[in-house]
Design a protein around this motif. Structure first.
Motif, PDB file in Angstrom:
ATOM      1  N   ALA A 199       1.042  -0.999   0.088  1.00 38.83           N
ATOM      2  CA  ALA A 199       0.393  -0.127  -0.518  1.00 38.83           C
ATOM      3  C   ALA A 199       0.596   1.190   0.436  1.00 38.83           C
ATOM      4  O   ALA A 199       2.147   0.993   0.836  1.00 38.83           O
ATOM      5  N   GLU A 200       0.571   2.529  -0.358  1.00 39.09           N
ATOM      6  CA  GLU A 200       1.222   3.376  -0.788  1.00 39.09           C
ATOM      7  C   GLU A 200       2.275   4.097   0.385  1.00 39.09           C
ATOM      8  O   GLU A 200       2.769   4.364   0.928  1.00 39.09           O
ATOM      9  N   SER A 201       0.943   4.223   0.930  1.00 40.22           N
ATOM     10  CA  SER A 201       0.634   4.718   2.323  1.00 40.22           C
ATOM     11  C   SER A 201       1.915   3.601   3.379  1.00 40.22           C
ATOM     12  O   SER A 201       2.196   4.337   4.522  1.00 40.22           O
ATOM     13  N   LEU A 202       2.368   2.800   2.901  1.00 41.95           N
ATOM     14  CA  LEU A 202       2.852   2.227   4.299  1.00 41.95           C
ATOM     15  C   LEU A 202       3.934   1.828   3.740  1.00 41.95           C
ATOM     16  O   LEU A 202       4.822   1.557   4.285  1.00 41.95           O
ATOM     17  N   LYS A 203       4.327   1.888   2.594  1.00 41.62           N
ATOM     18  CA  LYS A 203       5.787   1.482   1.737  1.00 41.62           C
ATOM     19  C   LYS A 203       7.195   1.849   2.492  1.00 41.62           C
ATOM     20  O   LYS A 203       7.480   3.632   3.088  1.00 41.62           O
ATOM     21  N   GLY A 204       8.092   1.878   3.176  1.00 46.30           N
ATOM     22  CA  GLY A 204       9.341   2.363   3.796  1.00 46.30           C
ATOM     23  C   GLY A 204       9.531   2.009   4.821  1.00 46.30           C
ATOM     24  O   GLY A 204       9.739   1.688   5.338  1.00 46.30           O
ATOM     25  N   ARG A 205       7.543   1.321   5.514  1.00 42.31           N
ATOM     26  CA  ARG A 205       7.880   0.740   6.835  1.00 42.31           C
ATOM     27  C   ARG A 205       7.329  -0.821   7.112  1.00 42.31           C
ATOM     28  O   ARG A 205       7.347  -1.179   7.940  1.00 42.31           O
ATOM     29  N   VAL A 206       6.684  -0.950   5.360  1.00 41.32           N
ATOM     30  CA  VAL A 206       6.170  -2.037   6.084  1.00 41.32           C
ATOM     31  C   VAL A 206       7.105  -3.713   4.939  1.00 41.32           C
ATOM     32  O   VAL A 206       7.262  -3.075   3.343  1.00 41.32           O
ATOM     33  N   ALA A 207       6.935  -4.733   4.690  1.00 36.47           N
ATOM     34  CA  ALA A 207       7.440  -5.707   3.486  1.00 36.47           C
ATOM     35  C   ALA A 207       7.141  -7.145   4.243  1.00 36.47           C
ATOM     36  O   ALA A 207       6.349  -7.342   5.278  1.00 36.47           O
ATOM     37  N   ILE A 208       6.778  -7.646   2.796  1.00 39.51           N
ATOM     38  CA  ILE A 208       6.395  -8.983   2.791  1.00 39.51           C
ATOM     39  C   ILE A 208       6.464 -10.227   2.109  1.00 39.51           C
ATOM     40  O   ILE A 208       7.629  -9.545   1.391  1.00 39.51           O
ATOM     41  N   SER A 209       6.562 -11.057   3.128  1.00 34.52           N
ATOM     42  CA  SER A 209       8.026 -12.172   2.399  1.00 34.52           C
ATOM     43  C   SER A 209       7.039 -13.723   2.369  1.00 34.52           C
ATOM     44  O   SER A 209       5.972 -13.397   3.037  1.00 34.52           O
ATOM     45  N   ARG A 210       7.361 -14.601   2.096  1.00 30.63           N
ATOM     46  CA  ARG A 210       6.946 -15.729   2.122  1.00 30.63           C
ATOM     47  C   ARG A 210       7.670 -17.480   1.794  1.00 30.63           C
ATOM     48  O   ARG A 210       9.147 -17.043   1.022  1.00 30.63           O
ATOM     49  N   ASN A 216       4.449 -14.513   5.463  1.00 29.06           N
ATOM     50  CA  ASN A 216       5.411 -12.964   7.058  1.00 29.06           C
ATOM     51  C   ASN A 216       4.962 -11.447   6.398  1.00 29.06           C
ATOM     52  O   ASN A 216       4.953 -11.087   5.456  1.00 29.06           O
ATOM     53  N   LEU A 217       4.718 -10.975   7.260  1.00 29.20           N
ATOM     54  CA  LEU A 217       4.568  -8.900   7.459  1.00 29.20           C
ATOM     55  C   LEU A 217       5.236  -8.370   8.459  1.00 29.20           C
ATOM     56  O   LEU A 217       4.648  -8.264   9.470  1.00 29.20           O
ATOM     57  N   GLN A 218       6.137  -7.698   7.937  1.00 31.58           N
ATOM     58  CA  GLN A 218       6.850  -7.072   8.838  1.00 31.58           C
ATOM     59  C   GLN A 218       6.375  -5.576   9.101  1.00 31.58           C
ATOM     60  O   GLN A 218       6.532  -4.814   7.833  1.00 31.58           O
ATOM     61  N   MET A 219       6.355  -5.291   9.735  1.00 32.45           N
ATOM     62  CA  MET A 219       6.190  -4.025  10.243  1.00 32.45           C
ATOM     63  C   MET A 219       6.924  -3.174  11.320  1.00 32.45           C
ATOM     64  O   MET A 219       7.214  -3.700  12.367  1.00 32.45           O
ATOM     65  N   ASN A 220       7.356  -2.114  10.405  1.00 34.12           N
ATOM     66  CA  ASN A 220       8.653  -1.180  11.319  1.00 34.12           C
ATOM     67  C   ASN A 220       7.666  -0.044  12.242  1.00 34.12           C
ATOM     68  O   ASN A 220       6.810   0.788  10.475  1.00 34.12           O
ATOM     69  N   SER A 221       8.957   0.828  12.659  1.00 31.74           N
ATOM     70  CA  SER A 221       8.298   2.331  12.806  1.00 31.74           C
ATOM     71  C   SER A 221       6.080   2.519  12.716  1.00 31.74           C
ATOM     72  O   SER A 221       6.219   3.615  12.521  1.00 31.74           O
TER      73      SER A 221
END
Length: 124
Positions: free
Chosen positions: A59-70, A78-83
């Protein structure tokens, strides 16, 4: 098909959190996987997706803070959420689709299976 989300909790603003979704009963490698979230009183919104295991959408609003991996071997996404921010507070859902098309990646109606959700609460 069962999707089991985990990893939510109560954290402080600025913390990081890693959500996991374990899938069973499906050919995981063939599925597009995604995360959505729903805050109280709001519509469910798209967070991130792994489209057919090849393309990543955030999602545009979450770019830079969120990463998805499988991990196809473990059938997990997985969903990695920072800050994290208080506005990230929501129930987070994982979803799966066998026949997702590119134009529908961010549409919750396009997903066939849903997990039960995991609560993420971010305090200020």
């Amino acid at each position: 098909v069962q999707l089991q989300a985990s990893g939510g909790g109560l954290v402080q603003a600025g913390d990081s959190l890693r959500l996991s979704c374990a899938a069973s009963g499906l050919g995981f490698r063939s599925y597009s996987m995604a995360w959505f979230r729903q805050a109280p009183g709001k519509d469910r919104e798209f967070v991130a997706a792994s489209f057919r295991g090849t393309n990543i959408f955030i999602a545009e609003s979450l770019k830079g803070r969120v990463a998805i991996s499988r991990d196809n071997a473990k059938a997990t996404v997985n969903l990695q959420m920072n800050s994290l921010k208080p506005e990230d507070t929501a129930v987070y859902y994982c979803a799966a689709s066998r026949s997702l098309i590119l134009s529908s990646v961010k549409r919750d109606q396009a997903y066939d299976y849903w997990g039960q959700g995991t609560q993420v609460t971010v305090s200020s």
